[in-house]
Design an enzyme around this catalytic site. Structure first.
Site, mmCIF file in Angstrom:
data_model
loop_
_atom_site.group_PDB
_atom_site.id
_atom_site.type_symbol
_atom_site.label_atom_id
_atom_site.label_comp_id
_atom_site.label_asym_id
_atom_site.label_seq_id
_atom_site.Cartn_x
_atom_site.Cartn_y
_atom_site.Cartn_z
ATOM 1 N N THR A 1 0.860 -1.196 0.000
ATOM 2 C CA THR A 1 0.000 0.000 0.000
ATOM 3 C C THR A 1 0.887 1.233 0.000
ATOM 4 O OG1 THR A 1 -1.803 -1.102 1.164
ATOM 5 C CG2 THR A 1 -1.707 1.278 1.385
ATOM 6 N N HIS B 1 -8.005 4.773 0.215
ATOM 7 C CA HIS B 1 -8.011 4.218 1.565
ATOM 8 C C HIS B 1 -9.359 4.468 2.247
ATOM 9 C CE1 HIS B 1 -4.575 2.625 4.089
ATOM 10 N NE2 HIS B 1 -5.535 2.642 4.995
HETATM 11 C C1 FNR Z 1 -8.595 0.181 6.224
HETATM 12 N N1 FNR Z 1 -7.824 0.213 5.051
HETATM 13 C C2 FNR Z 1 -6.543 -0.304 5.057
HETATM 14 N N2 FNR Z 1 -5.824 -0.397 3.906
HETATM 15 C C3 FNR Z 1 -4.588 -0.930 3.891
HETATM 16 O O1 FNR Z 1 -3.973 -1.024 2.826
HETATM 17 N N3 FNR Z 1 -4.024 -1.385 5.054
HETATM 18 C C4 FNR Z 1 -4.668 -1.306 6.252
HETATM 19 O O2 FNR Z 1 -4.140 -1.722 7.276
HETATM 20 C C5 FNR Z 1 -5.970 -0.733 6.268
HETATM 21 N N4 FNR Z 1 -6.654 -0.620 7.430
HETATM 22 C C6 FNR Z 1 -7.987 -0.246 7.423
HETATM 23 C C7 FNR Z 1 -8.731 -0.289 8.603
HETATM 24 C C8 FNR Z 1 -10.079 0.025 8.575
HETATM 25 C C9 FNR Z 1 -10.875 -0.066 9.838
HETATM 26 C C10 FNR Z 1 -10.695 0.428 7.368
HETATM 27 C C11 FNR Z 1 -12.160 0.765 7.316
HETATM 28 C C12 FNR Z 1 -9.959 0.510 6.213
HETATM 29 C C13 FNR Z 1 -8.416 0.692 3.788
HETATM 30 C C14 FNR Z 1 -9.158 -0.424 3.064
HETATM 31 O O3 FNR Z 1 -8.278 -1.388 2.578
HETATM 32 C C15 FNR Z 1 -9.963 0.114 1.874
HETATM 33 O O4 FNR Z 1 -9.105 0.869 1.047
HETATM 34 C C16 FNR Z 1 -11.159 0.963 2.287
HETATM 35 O O5 FNR Z 1 -11.768 0.467 3.453
HETATM 36 C C17 FNR Z 1 -12.162 0.982 1.155
HETATM 37 O O6 FNR Z 1 -13.166 1.887 1.403
HETATM 38 P P1 FNR Z 1 -14.625 1.499 1.990
HETATM 39 O O7 FNR Z 1 -15.118 0.287 1.249
HETATM 40 O O8 FNR Z 1 -14.425 1.234 3.441
HETATM 41 O O9 FNR Z 1 -15.399 2.719 1.704
#
Ligand code: FNR
Length: 409
Positions: A180, A300
């Protein structure tokens, strides 16, 4: 401390009538979200639900999807709908998967295992986050056919932790490595600041009250034990506890993998390599030249930079520059099967879902994983009939109007 008692997917006793009653009660992601808000301690719900700054980007993501129109086509036989899709040499049953979410156990303790188990059962991709509450080795065991691993950057000691995580993911058989790149700096999350969600996490009277008045959640926590940042346990100095694993993650994980670092990772990783968090078409172009196999267009879920455009508004420009040489996928703001179809119509090969899956767990406990994936699957099949396509590969034939699309400079 390893997860002591593996959560069970509680579906055995579920009767058809009970399933029907749940579908009537929770017909949308928003209805699950409202239920989760009441069942989960407020600090934990807010941690998952919130974005950064004023939550503008969270709203922008959803608004952007809602604004995309698909022109229906009728008089076509759509009795046999097929949703399966090929990604990096493997077949998956649907063009959606589970986005990586660190500390997902905040919404429902055991979240990662519930989601991975359901992803394996229905054969859709599951991406484990570096800061998850379940380890690489555990998820590889639960979901061997669908396991992808998301990788953060640990610059110390010439990236020793990053490379060790890569090695563990390789040994565990992760099919895809997903570095990421969109976590360049610390983001400001007003809800977390207000709720005292920080490292080390102190359980004060307010937090204690919220837990005490959320009995289902508290019971789930008793089963899993304290939530550790499991993947980081080997890298703490001394005992690996909830606080020491979270602290090590906070101190040592930093910044955005640079292009040079990504080239080193690409070189080391022999299976599919997908970069997540791409928004600028020029970044996409450069990543493709580095030899990535895929990109996830993502902001994200609006958790890092409130000024970012909706990821779906960047999708066409990125497909235009990278679509012929890499598999382009997307997340951020997907709240229905219709949104998945919108993403496919704009050239995405798959869409990843974040918060809606956690709302499902918060609302329904472990069964929420199956409930939400089934909802997305049913909706996708229905909407495919409206645009007159029988297979996901035909999505490129859909006529789309996308007013918010960014054009490449
Ligand atoms: C995330 N996301 C995320 N992305 C990533 O690459 N590593 C991570 O550790 C995390 N941690 C994380 C925690 C929580 C609680 C959330 C809600 C999101 C981002 C995730 O992969 C993704 O990009 C988004 O959640 C997509 O958007 P929606 O579907 O939540 O609107």
């Amino acid at each position: 401390m390893v997860d002591r008692s593996p959560p069970q997917t509680q579906t055995s006793g579920e009767t058809a009538a009970h399933g029907d009653a749940l579908r009537r009660r929770f017909p949308t992601v928003e209805s699950l979200r409202q239920r989760a808000r009441r069942r989960v301690p407020n600090f934990a719900f807010d941690f998952v639900d919130g974005g950064c700054n004023d939550d503008e980007c969270v709203r922008r993501n959803m608004r952007a999807f809602a604004d995309i129109e698909l022109l229906p086509r009728y008089c076509i036989d759509t009795d046999a709908i097929a949703t399966d899709v090929g990604l990096f040499g493997r077949r998956y049953a649907a063009p959606f998967g589970v986005a990586p979410m660190g500390s997902a156990g905040m919404m429902w303790p055991g979240a990662e295992v519930f989601l991975a188990r359901e992803a394996q059962r229905r054969r859709v991709p599951y991406i484990l986050a570096t800061p998850a509450n379940a380890s690489i080795e555990r998820i590889a065991d639960v979901a061997p056919d669908v396991f992808w691993f998301q990788l953060y950057r640990f610059p110390q000691d010439n990236h020793a932790i990053t490379f060790d995580l890569l090695k563990r993911a390789d040994e565990a058989g992760a099919h895809v490595l997903v570095p990421t790149i969109d976590s360049a700096g610390k983001s400001k999350r007003p809800r977390d600041i207000r709720n005292g969600v920080r490292v080390p996490f102190k359980i004060g009277p307010k937090t204690f009250f919220q837990i005490a008045t959320s009995p289902g959640w508290a019971m789930a926590l008793r089963k899993t034990g304290m939530l550790r940042t499991e993947n980081i346990a080997p890298y703490t100095e001394g005992r690996a506890t909830r606080d020491s694993t979270a602290q090590t993650m906070q101190i040592k994980a930093r910044g955005s993998h640079t292009f040079d670092e990504l080239a080193r990772l690409r070189d080391r990783w022999k299976r599919a390599f997908v970069v997540k968090g791409v928004l600028h078409p020029e970044d996409a172009e450069r990543l493709v030249s580095l030899g990535v196999d895929g990109l996830i267009v993502s902001n994200h879920g609006g958790r890092h930079f409130d000024g970012a455009p909706a990821s779906v508004d960047m999708l066409p420009a990125i497909v235009a520059v990278a679509g012929k040489r890499a598999t382009v996928m997307i997340d951020s703001g997907i709240r229905s099967g219709l949104d998945i179809l919108r993403a496919l119509a704009l050239g995405a090969s798959a869409a990843f879902i974040g918060r809606p899956l956690l709302y499902g767990l918060g609302a329904l406990g472990g069964t929420g994983a199956r409930f939400v994936m089934e909802m997305f699957d049913d909706e996708l099949r229905t909407e495919m009939k409206h645009v007159g396509i029988q297979a996901v590969t035909a999505a490129s034939e859909i006529t789309v109007r996308h007013p918010g699309a960014w054009r490449s400079a």
